[in-house]
Scaffold this motif. Structure first.
Motif, PDB file in Angstrom:
ATOM      1  N   ALA A 111      48.729 -37.297  16.612  1.00  0.00           N
ATOM      2  CA  ALA A 111      49.444 -37.702  17.835  1.00  0.00           C
ATOM      3  C   ALA A 111      49.644 -36.529  18.786  1.00  0.00           C
ATOM      4  O   ALA A 111      50.704 -36.387  19.404  1.00  0.00           O
ATOM      5  N   GLY A 112      48.627 -35.678  18.925  1.00  0.00           N
ATOM      6  CA  GLY A 112      48.700 -34.568  19.865  1.00  0.00           C
ATOM      7  C   GLY A 112      49.558 -33.405  19.424  1.00  0.00           C
ATOM      8  O   GLY A 112      49.825 -32.493  20.220  1.00  0.00           O
ATOM      9  N   ALA A 113      50.032 -33.407  18.183  1.00  0.00           N
ATOM     10  CA  ALA A 113      50.836 -32.302  17.656  1.00  0.00           C
ATOM     11  C   ALA A 113      50.212 -31.834  16.342  1.00  0.00           C
ATOM     12  O   ALA A 113      49.321 -32.483  15.785  1.00  0.00           O
ATOM     13  N   SER A 114      50.666 -30.702  15.842  1.00  0.00           N
ATOM     14  CA  SER A 114      50.085 -30.151  14.614  1.00  0.00           C
ATOM     15  C   SER A 114      51.162 -29.544  13.733  1.00  0.00           C
ATOM     16  O   SER A 114      52.254 -29.183  14.194  1.00  0.00           O
ATOM     17  N   MET A 115      50.833 -29.445  12.454  1.00  0.00           N
ATOM     18  CA  MET A 115      51.715 -28.826  11.472  1.00  0.00           C
ATOM     19  C   MET A 115      50.854 -28.086  10.461  1.00  0.00           C
ATOM     20  O   MET A 115      49.857 -28.627   9.975  1.00  0.00           O
ATOM     21  N   GLU A 116      51.215 -26.848  10.167  1.00  0.00           N
ATOM     22  CA  GLU A 116      50.497 -26.037   9.190  1.00  0.00           C
ATOM     23  C   GLU A 116      51.168 -26.186   7.831  1.00  0.00           C
ATOM     24  O   GLU A 116      52.354 -25.884   7.669  1.00  0.00           O
ATOM     25  N   VAL A 117      50.422 -26.665   6.864  1.00  0.00           N
ATOM     26  CA  VAL A 117      50.941 -26.847   5.501  1.00  0.00           C
ATOM     27  C   VAL A 117      49.848 -26.430   4.525  1.00  0.00           C
ATOM     28  O   VAL A 117      48.958 -27.217   4.212  1.00  0.00           O
ATOM     29  N   ASP A 122      53.330 -29.374   0.741  1.00  0.00           N
ATOM     30  CA  ASP A 122      53.097 -30.676   1.348  1.00  0.00           C
ATOM     31  C   ASP A 122      54.021 -30.830   2.553  1.00  0.00           C
ATOM     32  O   ASP A 122      54.973 -30.065   2.712  1.00  0.00           O
ATOM     33  N   PRO A 123      53.754 -31.819   3.414  1.00  0.00           N
ATOM     34  CA  PRO A 123      54.528 -31.949   4.667  1.00  0.00           C
ATOM     35  C   PRO A 123      55.786 -32.799   4.553  1.00  0.00           C
ATOM     36  O   PRO A 123      56.457 -33.028   5.566  1.00  0.00           O
ATOM     37  N   TRP A 124      56.138 -33.249   3.364  1.00  0.00           N
ATOM     38  CA  TRP A 124      57.134 -34.308   3.280  1.00  0.00           C
ATOM     39  C   TRP A 124      58.570 -33.830   3.461  1.00  0.00           C
ATOM     40  O   TRP A 124      59.422 -34.613   3.861  1.00  0.00           O
ATOM     41  N   ASN A 125      58.859 -32.592   3.141  1.00  0.00           N
ATOM     42  CA  ASN A 125      60.229 -32.097   3.301  1.00  0.00           C
ATOM     43  C   ASN A 125      60.345 -31.122   4.459  1.00  0.00           C
ATOM     44  O   ASN A 125      61.152 -30.192   4.427  1.00  0.00           O
ATOM     45  N   ARG A 126      59.571 -31.342   5.493  1.00  0.00           N
ATOM     46  CA  ARG A 126      59.580 -30.494   6.677  1.00  0.00           C
ATOM     47  C   ARG A 126      59.868 -31.344   7.901  1.00  0.00           C
ATOM     48  O   ARG A 126      59.486 -32.511   7.945  1.00  0.00           O
ATOM     49  N   PRO A 127      60.497 -30.780   8.915  1.00  0.00           N
ATOM     50  CA  PRO A 127      60.698 -31.533  10.164  1.00  0.00           C
ATOM     51  C   PRO A 127      59.373 -31.721  10.897  1.00  0.00           C
ATOM     52  O   PRO A 127      58.572 -30.784  11.001  1.00  0.00           O
ATOM     53  N   SER A 128      59.137 -32.908  11.413  1.00  0.00           N
ATOM     54  CA  SER A 128      57.914 -33.181  12.170  1.00  0.00           C
ATOM     55  C   SER A 128      58.083 -32.702  13.608  1.00  0.00           C
ATOM     56  O   SER A 128      59.185 -32.743  14.154  1.00  0.00           O
ATOM     57  N   PRO A 129      56.998 -32.267  14.260  1.00  0.00           N
ATOM     58  CA  PRO A 129      57.103 -31.777  15.643  1.00  0.00           C
ATOM     59  C   PRO A 129      57.441 -32.865  16.658  1.00  0.00           C
ATOM     60  O   PRO A 129      57.911 -32.560  17.751  1.00  0.00           O
ATOM     61  N   PHE A 133      54.161 -38.020  15.785  1.00  0.00           N
ATOM     62  CA  PHE A 133      53.538 -37.299  14.675  1.00  0.00           C
ATOM     63  C   PHE A 133      54.067 -37.835  13.348  1.00  0.00           C
ATOM     64  O   PHE A 133      53.296 -38.097  12.410  1.00  0.00           O
ATOM     65  N   ALA A 134      55.391 -37.995  13.251  1.00  0.00           N
ATOM     66  CA  ALA A 134      55.989 -38.475  12.012  1.00  0.00           C
ATOM     67  C   ALA A 134      55.515 -39.884  11.675  1.00  0.00           C
ATOM     68  O   ALA A 134      55.289 -40.214  10.498  1.00  0.00           O
ATOM     69  N   VAL A 135      55.360 -40.728  12.694  1.00  0.00           N
ATOM     70  CA  VAL A 135      54.876 -42.091  12.461  1.00  0.00           C
ATOM     71  C   VAL A 135      53.487 -42.062  11.832  1.00  0.00           C
ATOM     72  O   VAL A 135      53.225 -42.728  10.822  1.00  0.00           O
ATOM     73  N   GLU A 136      52.578 -41.298  12.406  1.00  0.00           N
ATOM     74  CA  GLU A 136      51.212 -41.241  11.867  1.00  0.00           C
ATOM     75  C   GLU A 136      51.175 -40.548  10.512  1.00  0.00           C
ATOM     76  O   GLU A 136      50.361 -40.897   9.648  1.00  0.00           O
ATOM     77  N   LEU A 137      52.046 -39.555  10.326  1.00  0.00           N
ATOM     78  CA  LEU A 137      52.086 -38.858   9.039  1.00  0.00           C
ATOM     79  C   LEU A 137      52.485 -39.814   7.928  1.00  0.00           C
ATOM     80  O   LEU A 137      51.816 -39.900   6.882  1.00  0.00           O
ATOM     81  N   HIS A 138      53.571 -40.578   8.124  1.00  0.00           N
ATOM     82  CA  HIS A 138      54.052 -41.476   7.080  1.00  0.00           C
ATOM     83  C   HIS A 138      53.241 -42.768   7.002  1.00  0.00           C
ATOM     84  O   HIS A 138      53.311 -43.470   5.985  1.00  0.00           O
ATOM     85  N   ALA A 139      52.480 -43.073   8.028  1.00  0.00           N
ATOM     86  CA  ALA A 139      51.555 -44.214   7.963  1.00  0.00           C
ATOM     87  C   ALA A 139      50.256 -43.834   7.263  1.00  0.00           C
ATOM     88  O   ALA A 139      49.375 -44.684   7.098  1.00  0.00           O
TER      89      ALA A 139
END
Length: 615
Positions: A111-117, A122-129, A133-139
C-alpha cells in the motif's frame, strides 16, 4: 431529438504549462453539502443503523474477547480435528513475484509503504506505517508473491503464518475483522497445501487448525450486507481446502448461505450491488477459485455460483474499456490488464469475439456504454448506492469516461477504498461531470458515525433518468438528474450523440428549472463548472481562440475537444493509481446559469486531422 450541430472554431494551439495544484475542483474551503433546516444529511435510515450497530458491536467485542472464546473455534464435538488438506484452489489473480523476493529479503512493501523485518524476526508485533499497510499485511496480500519463490518461499510463508497464529490466537477487532479475515482465508487456502508439504507434522497440524478456526469465524457475526457474498465465498473456499468431516461441514454451511447472498449482491445484468465494476471483478475471481476448488473435490458447483459467474462475466465484458482495464466508477479502480484478462480467460464468447465485431452498447449496474469503432464512452446513469452499499459510493451522477482507440483520455479521480485518506475525491467535482456553486451533491459520513458505520455516502437522494436509442449509424444517450433541485432549483440534463461513422461525439449540457417546483430559490444565478479529468500522461494544448483543446494520449493520436462555453481552461488535477497519487490535468468549462431559465453548453470530441487542424 436531432443531432447537435458541429461547432468547430479553428486556431493555432499553444501549450499551457500547468503546475501542480489542489484536489480538482476543491478550492480553498472544503466542499460541503448543505443541510435543510430541521433535516439531517444522513436521512431517516441512518439512526436505526447507528442504534443497531451500537447495540451489537460492543456485544460481539465483549463476547469474542472473552478468554475462553477461542475454544469455540476449535473442532466441534464429534467432528474431529483437521489433519490434512484436501485441495489446492487456483488463485486466478496474477501476482508479481517481486514482492515475494522482497519479503524473503525482509522488506514488506504494501500500500505504498514499507517495513524492514529481517528474518527470523516477523512484522506482527511492530507498528505499521499506515492503516492501508496494516490491512494488506494482515490480509496476507504478500503471501501469493512469496509462494511463487519455490520451496524457500513456502517455508518463509509457513514461518510467518505460524508466527501470526501465535501473536493473534485471540480474536481482535482489527486482525479478525470480517473483510480482512476473508482475504486472509482466501490467500491462506490457496497456499496451505504447498506450505503443508514443507512443514513438519506439528507445523502442518497447527496450520490446518489455524485455517479451520479462521474459516469458522467467517461464518459468525458481525459482518455486513455489502461484504456477505465475499465472506461466504471465502469460507466455502476454506472448507474445500480442509480435509475430512470438518472441511465438509464448513463448506456445506457456507454454500447453503451463499445462494441468498449472491442473489442480493449480483444483479441480473451482471453488476455488483455496490455499482463498483472492480468489486464485481474481485467477486468473480473469488467465485472462479471456489469453482476450481469444488471441481478438485469432484463436487458439483451450485447453480447459484455458476449463474453468478456467468452474470458477472457478462457485466465484465461491457465494463472493460479497449485498453483492457475497467471503467473507474463508484469506488472501483481500473484494476490491471492482467487481472481483467485472468477473469475473462474462461469466457468463450469474449475469446471468440473478433476485433472487427460491432462495438458493444448496453448498461450494467447503472453504467451505460455506447461505442463507435474508435470511441468508447461509459456514463454513470444511476444514483450512487445507498446505506450499507454506499461505503465506497461517489456522488458523481452523469460522470463520463471516454476512450479514444485504446487511449483512455477522459476519466475521474480513480478513488478506491484503499485511498481512505482522500475522501474528498468521492465528491462531485472529482469526476467528469457538472457541478454548481463548487458544491457536492452528497458526501461521505464522517466523525464517530463514519467510524461506526463506515464512510457510507449520505445526503439528499438523487433521481436519475436515462434514454438510450441507436440506429442509422448513430447512438443517442440522454441523461438527467435532479440533484441540484434543492440547492438551486435546477435539473441537469446531459445529451450525447455519437456518430458511429465519423467517430465523433457531440454533447449538450442543459440546466433548466425543475418542473413543478413551488419553493422559491433565492439565487438568481448559479456558477457552473463542467469538468473533464484527463488520464495521467494525456497531453492537452489550448488553441488561441480558447475554445479548442488538442488532446493526445499514449498512442500519439490527436483528438479535438471543442466547446461554446464562455470560459475554457486547462487546470491541474490528481489521479489515484494503485493507491498512489499522480498529477494529471483537467479541462474545465465555466460559466453562470440563471435559475429562472434554461442554460445550454455544447461540446464536441472528434479526431484531429493529419495536420492537427480540426476536421
Amino acid at each position: 431529438m436531432s443531432p447537435l450541430g458541429p461547432f468547430a472554431p479553428r486556431g493555432q494551439e499553444t501549450t499551457l504549462d500547468v503546475a501542480s495544484g489542489q484536489i480538482p475542483g476543491l478550492p480553498g474551503a472544503p466542499v460541503r453539502t448543505p443541510v435543510r433546516s430541521g433535516d439531517t444529511i444522513a436521512g431517516p435510515g441512518l439512526w436505526p443503523a447507528i442504534a443497531g450497530r451500537l447495540a451489537t458491536r460492543q456485544l460481539w467485542i465483549e463476547l469474542y474477547g472473552l478468554p475462553g472464546y477461542g475454544l469455540t473455534l476449535g473442532a466441534p464435538v464429534g467432528g474431529g480435528k483437521v489433519t490434512a488438506f484436501a485441495a489446492t484452489p487456483r488463485d486466478f489473480r496474477p501476482h508479481d513475484p517481486a514482492p515475494g523476493r522482497n519479503v524473503l529479503a525482509g522488506r514488506f512493501m504494501l500500500a505504498g509503504a514499507s517495513m524492514e523485518v529481517e528474518p527470523p524476526s516477523d512484522p506482527w508485533n511492530r507498528p505499521s506505517p499506515s492503516r492501508p499497510f496494516a490491512v494488506e499485511l494482515h490480509a496476507f496480500a504478500w503471501l501469493p508473491g512469496l509462494m511463487s519463490q519455490g520451496d524457500r518461499g513456502a517455508r518463509e510463508a509457513l514461518r510467518l503464518t505460524l508466527a501470526w497464529a501465535d501473536a493473534f490466537a485471540r480474536w481482535s477487532p482489527f486482525a479478525w475483522g470480517p473483510e480482512i479475515l476473508a482475504r486472509r482465508v482466501v490467500n491462506l487456502a490457496c497456499g496451505a497445501r504447498r506450505m503443508g508439504a514443507v512443514a513438519t507434522e506439528a507445523e502442518r497440524l497447527k496450520l490446518a487448525d489455524s485455517l479451520a478456526r479462521q474459516t469458522r469465524q467467517l461464518l459468525r457475526p458481525p459482518g455486513g450486507l455489502a461484504s456477505r457474498a465475499e465472506r461466504l465465498t471465502a469460507a466455502a473456499i476454506g472448507g474445500c481446502v480442509l480435509a475430512g468431516a470438518p472441511g465438509q461441514a464448513l463448506r456445506r454451511r457456507a454454500l447453503s448461505r451463499l445462494d441468498g447472498a449472491l442473489k442480493t449482491t449480483v444483479q441480473a445484468d451482471g453488476g455488483h450491488a455496490s455499482r463498483s465494476p472492480e468489486a464485481g471483478l474481485e467477486l468473480l475471481l473469488d467465485l472462479l477459485t471456489l469453482d476450481d476448488a469444488l471441481s478438485q473435490l469432484s463436487e458439483p458447483t451450485p447453480e447459484s455460483v455458476s449463474a453468478a459467474i456467468a452474470r458477472l462475466t457478462q457485466g465484465l465484458r461491457l465494463l472493460t474499456l479497449p485498453d483492457g482495464r475497467l471503467a473507474s466508477f463508484q469506488g472501483g479502480g481500473p484494476s490491471t490488464i492482467e487481472r481483467v484478462a485472468a477473469a475473462c480467460a474462461h469466457d468463450d464468447e469474449a475469446i471468440a469475439r473478433s476485433d472487427d465485431a460491432p462495438a458493444a452498447t448496453g448498461a450494467v449496474a447503472g453504467l451505460t456504454r455506447i461505442a463507435s469503432p474508435l470511441l468508447t464512452i461509459i456514463a454513470d446513469t444511476a444514483p450512487p448506492a445507498r446505506d450499507a452499499w454506499g461505503a465506497a459510493a461517489c456522488a458523481q451522477p452523469l460522470a463520463l469516461e471516454i476512450a479514444c482507440g485504446k487511449d483512455r483520455l477522459v476519466t475521474g479521480s480513480g478513488w478506491t477504498p484503499a485511498s481512505t485518506d482522500r475522501q474528498a475525491l468521492r465528491l462531485t467535482p472529482a469526476h467528469s461531470t457538472l457541478t454548481l456553486g463548487e458544491r457536492s451533491l452528497n458526501e461521505p459520513l464522517g466523525g464517530w458515525k463514519g467510524e461506526l458505520l463506515g464512510p457510507r455516502l449520505v445526503g439528499p437522494p438523487i433521481h436519475v433518468t436515462t434514454d438510450l436509442r441507436d440506429g442509422d449509424g448513430a447512438v443517442w444517450l440522454e441523461m438527467e438528474h435532479d440533484g441540484w433541485n434543492e440547492l438551486f432549483g435546477l435539473n441537469h440534463q446531459r445529451r450525447l450523440y455519437l456518430d458511429q461513422r465519423l467517430d465523433e461525439l457531440r454533447a449538450e449540457e442543459k440546466l433548466f428549472p425543475t418542473p413543478g417546483r413551488k419553493e422559491m430559490v433565492r439565487q438568481i444565478a448559479a456558477p457552473y463548472a463542467i469538468r473533464f479529468h484527463l488520464e495521467p500522461g494525456v497531453q492537452a494544448s489550448l488553441a488561441r481562440d480558447r475554445r479548442s483543446i488538442l488532446l493526445r494520449g499514449a498512442s500519439g493520436r490527436g483528438w479535438w475537444f471543442r466547446t461554446d462555453g464562455p470560459d475554457v481552461a486547462i487546470e491541474p488535477s490528481v489521479h489515484i493509481d494503485a493507491g498512489l497519487t499522480r498529477r494529471s490535468l483537467q479541462i474545465v468549462v465555466r460559466g453562470s446559469a440563471r435559475t429562472d431559465t434554461e442554460t445550454k453548453i455544447r461540446w464536441k470530441l472528434s479526431p484531429a486531422g493529419a495536420s492537427g487542424e480540426p476536421t
